[in-house]
Design an enzyme around this catalytic site. Structure first.
Site, PDB file in Angstrom:
ATOM      1  N   LYS A 107      -4.404   6.173  15.019  1.00  0.00           N
ATOM      2  CA  LYS A 107      -5.699   6.722  14.382  1.00  0.00           C
ATOM      3  C   LYS A 107      -6.903   7.362  15.152  1.00  0.00           C
ATOM      4  O   LYS A 107      -7.460   6.500  15.316  1.00  0.00           O
ATOM      5  CB  LYS A 107      -5.987   6.114  13.180  1.00  0.00           C
ATOM      6  CG  LYS A 107      -4.659   6.151  12.144  1.00  0.00           C
ATOM      7  CD  LYS A 107      -5.218   4.802  11.374  1.00  0.00           C
ATOM      8  CE  LYS A 107      -4.330   4.433  10.161  1.00  0.00           C
ATOM      9  NZ  LYS A 107      -4.518   3.814   8.651  1.00  0.00           N
TER      10      LYS A 107
ATOM     11  N   ASP B 251       4.401   0.874   4.297  1.00  0.00           N
ATOM     12  CA  ASP B 251       2.899  -0.118   4.182  1.00  0.00           C
ATOM     13  C   ASP B 251       2.462  -1.468   4.187  1.00  0.00           C
ATOM     14  O   ASP B 251       1.874  -1.001   2.850  1.00  0.00           O
ATOM     15  CB  ASP B 251       1.847   0.840   5.056  1.00  0.00           C
ATOM     16  CG  ASP B 251       0.813   0.293   5.595  1.00  0.00           C
ATOM     17  OD1 ASP B 251       0.824  -0.678   5.682  1.00  0.00           O
ATOM     18  OD2 ASP B 251      -0.321   1.206   5.872  1.00  0.00           O
TER      19      ASP B 251
ATOM     20  N   ASP C 184      -0.992  -1.386  12.619  1.00  0.00           N
ATOM     21  CA  ASP C 184      -2.215  -0.910  12.331  1.00  0.00           C
ATOM     22  C   ASP C 184      -3.834  -0.942  12.652  1.00  0.00           C
ATOM     23  O   ASP C 184      -4.496  -1.224  13.514  1.00  0.00           O
ATOM     24  CB  ASP C 184      -1.737   0.256  10.710  1.00  0.00           C
ATOM     25  CG  ASP C 184      -3.242   1.248  10.310  1.00  0.00           C
ATOM     26  OD1 ASP C 184      -4.437   1.770  10.799  1.00  0.00           O
ATOM     27  OD2 ASP C 184      -3.106   1.116   9.364  1.00  0.00           O
TER      28      ASP C 184
ATOM     29  N   GLU D 241       4.489  -1.417   8.120  1.00  0.00           N
ATOM     30  CA  GLU D 241       3.783  -1.441   8.833  1.00  0.00           C
ATOM     31  C   GLU D 241       2.603  -2.619   8.170  1.00  0.00           C
ATOM     32  O   GLU D 241       2.668  -3.382   7.054  1.00  0.00           O
ATOM     33  CB  GLU D 241       3.235  -0.061   8.700  1.00  0.00           C
ATOM     34  CG  GLU D 241       1.931   0.100   9.369  1.00  0.00           C
ATOM     35  CD  GLU D 241       1.504   1.958   8.398  1.00  0.00           C
ATOM     36  OE1 GLU D 241       1.871   2.062   8.501  1.00  0.00           O
ATOM     37  OE2 GLU D 241      -0.060   1.683   8.611  1.00  0.00           O
TER      38      GLU D 241
ATOM     39  N   GLU E 116      -3.238   9.660  -1.543  1.00  0.00           N
ATOM     40  CA  GLU E 116      -2.483  10.348  -0.546  1.00  0.00           C
ATOM     41  C   GLU E 116      -1.572  10.693  -0.717  1.00  0.00           C
ATOM     42  O   GLU E 116      -0.984  11.627  -0.664  1.00  0.00           O
ATOM     43  CB  GLU E 116      -2.070   9.414  -0.103  1.00  0.00           C
ATOM     44  CG  GLU E 116      -2.833   8.358   1.349  1.00  0.00           C
ATOM     45  CD  GLU E 116      -2.542   7.749   2.775  1.00  0.00           C
ATOM     46  OE1 GLU E 116      -0.978   8.090   2.822  1.00  0.00           O
ATOM     47  OE2 GLU E 116      -2.979   7.064   3.024  1.00  0.00           O
TER      48      GLU E 116
ATOM     49  N   GLN F  16       1.323  -0.818   0.012  1.00  0.00           N
ATOM     50  CA  GLN F  16      -0.012  -0.246  -0.323  1.00  0.00           C
ATOM     51  C   GLN F  16       1.032   1.402  -0.324  1.00  0.00           C
ATOM     52  O   GLN F  16       0.426   2.127  -0.609  1.00  0.00           O
ATOM     53  CB  GLN F  16      -0.915  -0.120   1.234  1.00  0.00           C
ATOM     54  CG  GLN F  16      -1.366   1.446   0.852  1.00  0.00           C
ATOM     55  CD  GLN F  16      -2.991   0.781   2.172  1.00  0.00           C
ATOM     56  OE1 GLN F  16      -3.361   0.499   2.450  1.00  0.00           O
ATOM     57  NE2 GLN F  16      -2.719   2.057   3.428  1.00  0.00           N
TER      58      GLN F  16
ATOM     59  N   ARG G 223      -5.700   9.347   7.645  1.00  0.00           N
ATOM     60  CA  ARG G 223      -6.202   8.281   7.057  1.00  0.00           C
ATOM     61  C   ARG G 223      -5.796   8.567   4.986  1.00  0.00           C
ATOM     62  O   ARG G 223      -5.758  10.040   4.931  1.00  0.00           O
ATOM     63  CB  ARG G 223      -7.659   8.353   7.100  1.00  0.00           C
ATOM     64  CG  ARG G 223      -7.790   8.171   8.574  1.00  0.00           C
ATOM     65  CD  ARG G 223      -7.679   6.804   9.070  1.00  0.00           C
ATOM     66  NE  ARG G 223      -8.264   6.015   8.730  1.00  0.00           N
ATOM     67  CZ  ARG G 223      -8.457   4.243   8.832  1.00  0.00           C
ATOM     68  NH1 ARG G 223      -8.513   4.129  10.062  1.00  0.00           N
ATOM     69  NH2 ARG G 223      -8.541   3.406   7.994  1.00  0.00           N
TER      70      ARG G 223
HETATM   71  P1  PGA Z   1      -6.242   3.811   5.336  1.00  0.00           P
HETATM   72  O1  PGA Z   1      -4.712   3.833   5.218  1.00  0.00           O
HETATM   73  O2  PGA Z   1      -6.662   5.555   5.979  1.00  0.00           O
HETATM   74  O3  PGA Z   1      -6.899   3.779   4.014  1.00  0.00           O
HETATM   75  O4  PGA Z   1      -7.228   3.309   6.428  1.00  0.00           O
HETATM   76  C1  PGA Z   1      -3.993   3.604   5.696  1.00  0.00           C
HETATM   77  C2  PGA Z   1      -2.610   2.889   6.086  1.00  0.00           C
HETATM   78  O5  PGA Z   1      -3.220   1.945   6.205  1.00  0.00           O
HETATM   79  O6  PGA Z   1      -2.319   3.171   7.232  1.00  0.00           O
HETATM   80 ZN    ZN Z   2      -1.632   1.103   7.695  1.00  0.00          ZN
END
Ligand code: PGA
Ligand code: ZN
Length: 431
Positions: free
Chosen positions: A339, A244, A314, A287, A207, A165, A368
């Site tokens: 988070k 991640d 996470d 992560e 992002e 990701q 996020r």
């Molecule tokens: P998400 O991803 O905000 O789409 O859940 C962010 C992450 O996995 O750190």
């Molecule tokens: Zn993550």
């Protein structure tokens, strides 16, 4: 009336996030006239144990509407909180948790709760005449966190173009937050120039990281190293790589399906692969290396490389103090992603943060994938003395608003500034 933090009104409205989806903004009005507002963010690769977002699930906006969440604030949360004090964060949060009454905030919605909870902190800080970071510090020392910044997007944030990701960089050699940003800017720019030369430049992912037009997950690692070198930094010394994996996203029935690499791996094989990458690439942080239910995989990877690589939970921890404590007892990670909307209130966010601190883990405050101009998390990171801050890439203003807020806070601190520096990254020294 000066400094009367009694909550007189709670307003809420539908605003829009960085993916153009509806989200919740809450605004508190206090007796002394102070106001505070905050916007709920939204994840795409969510952990299944997270606080649940209340969405309308009707025909509008692909089912993402927030009129039910706004109604929850107007009809239930507002009457329950009027007359309480905005600076009684624990009391406010306990009241809404009780009012919701479900284990994952499904009734009133994690999105409604976190917007109100964070707005309360903003209003209380304004009433006290303090910037939020200083209000949250309660007289204790503060610190600017080490940034962890996405270079290439992937996974659920890039239409699963590649499996992993996030490919991120950490400016290990920086001596200040400002210098860290300047280093990241050079690496991000070099990454874009490299993609352009290779004919792979195709815009950015959710992002703001470069779109991952790669033929394998490993190619993304190779290109990240090249971008660091092109920016004239030493990989692993001046700038480290973080990934991640968000492995829950490609896990099915005991197997990890790396579609980009046309491979299917067992837990052991995935752990072997990640450990091998740690040997071959300047990876300093991983992560969610395995899926959120793969306890054995988390233990395996932490035992294998946790003395030299930061292993962050996470989706695995979902900002839950109980899950941090359980993971610490089994050696399943050595750092926690924090988070606020994963758990739904600031008080519970702080509890997870404190639990991580108590077991000597590193803490990473995180945004996020669906974000807004809201900069609350930057203030949490500074005021709570978090080790690291992860808000996505170095493009798109929902990301830049947060980095730029860090620069302003560093400037406001002046001579008292403390920057987390390389020691803030776990594993680089023995934990
Ligand atoms: P998400 O991803 O905000 O789409 O859940 C962010 C992450 O996995 O750190
Ligand atoms: Zn993550």
């Amino acid at each position: 009336m000066a400094n009367d933090a009694t909550i007189r009104d709670i307003l809420c409205r539908r605003v829009w996030d960085s993916r153009g989806r509806p989200t919740v903004e809450a605004e508190l009005v206090l007796a002394d006239g102070a106001r505070g507002r905050a916007i709920a963010p939204a994840g795409a690769s969510r952990g299944k144990r997270e606080a649940i977002e209340l969405r309308d699930h009707d025909a509008a906006f692909g089912g993402q509407g927030v009129s039910k969440a706004l109604a929850a604030i107007r009809d239930e949360i507002r009457p329950a909180l009027l007359g309480l004090r905005a600076d009684d964060q624990a009391i406010i949060d306990a009241r809404v948790i009780e009012l919701d009454g479900t284990p994952q905030k499904a009734r009133l919605g994690g999105n409604a709760l976190i917007a109100v909870s964070m707005a309360a902190a903003h209003a209380a800080a304004t009433s006290a005449g303090l910037p939020l970071w200083r209000y949250l510090a309660q007289g204790k020392p503060v610190q600017l966190p080490m940034p962890m910044v996405q270079l290439f997007g992937g996974g659920a944030h890039a239409g699963n173009r590649i499996d992993l990701q996030d490919f991120l960089v950490i400016p290990l050699g920086a001596h200040s937050f400002d210098e860290a940003m300047a280093m990241v800017a050079e690496v991000y720019r070099a990454g874009g120039a490299l993609m352009s030369e290779l004919g792979l430049l195709a815009g950015v992912a959710d992002e703001g990281g470069w779109w991952p037009a790669f033929s394998s997950n490993e190619e993304a690692l190779d290109r990240a190293v090249q971008a660091i070198e092109r920016a004239k930094f030493r990989p692993g010394v001046d700038v480290g790589i973080a990934i991640d994996v968000a492995a829950s996203q490609f896990y099915d029935n005991g197997r990890y399906r790396l579609a980009t690499d046309r491979e299917e791996l067992s837990t052991e094989a995935l752990v072997d692969r990640l450990a091998e990458w740690c040997g071959r690439y300047p990876i300093v942080s991983i992560e969610d290396p395995v899926a959120e239910d793969d306890d054995e995989g988390m233990r395996l990877i932490t035992a294998r490389v946790g003395d030299r690589v930061q292993i962050i939970g996470d989706d695995y921890l979902v900002t839950s103090a109980a899950r941090v404590n359980a993971a610490a007892a089994t050696g399943a990670c050595n750092a926690a992603l924090i988070k606020p909307n994963q758990v739904g209130t600031l008080t519970e966010t702080r509890a997870a943060f404190d639990a991580a601190r108590a077991v000597n883990w590193k803490t990473v405050i995180s945004a996020r994938s669906g974000e807004s101009e809201d900069v609350t998390i930057v203030h949490l990171a500074v005021g709570w003395q978090a080790d690291q801050l992860k808000v996505g890439s170095f493009a798109r203003s929902e990301r830049m608003a947060k980095w730029n807020e860090g620069i302003r806070i560093e400037e406001a601190l002046g001579a008292q500034t403390q920057f987390a520096g390389r020691r803030a990254v776990g594993g680089l020294r023995k934990l």
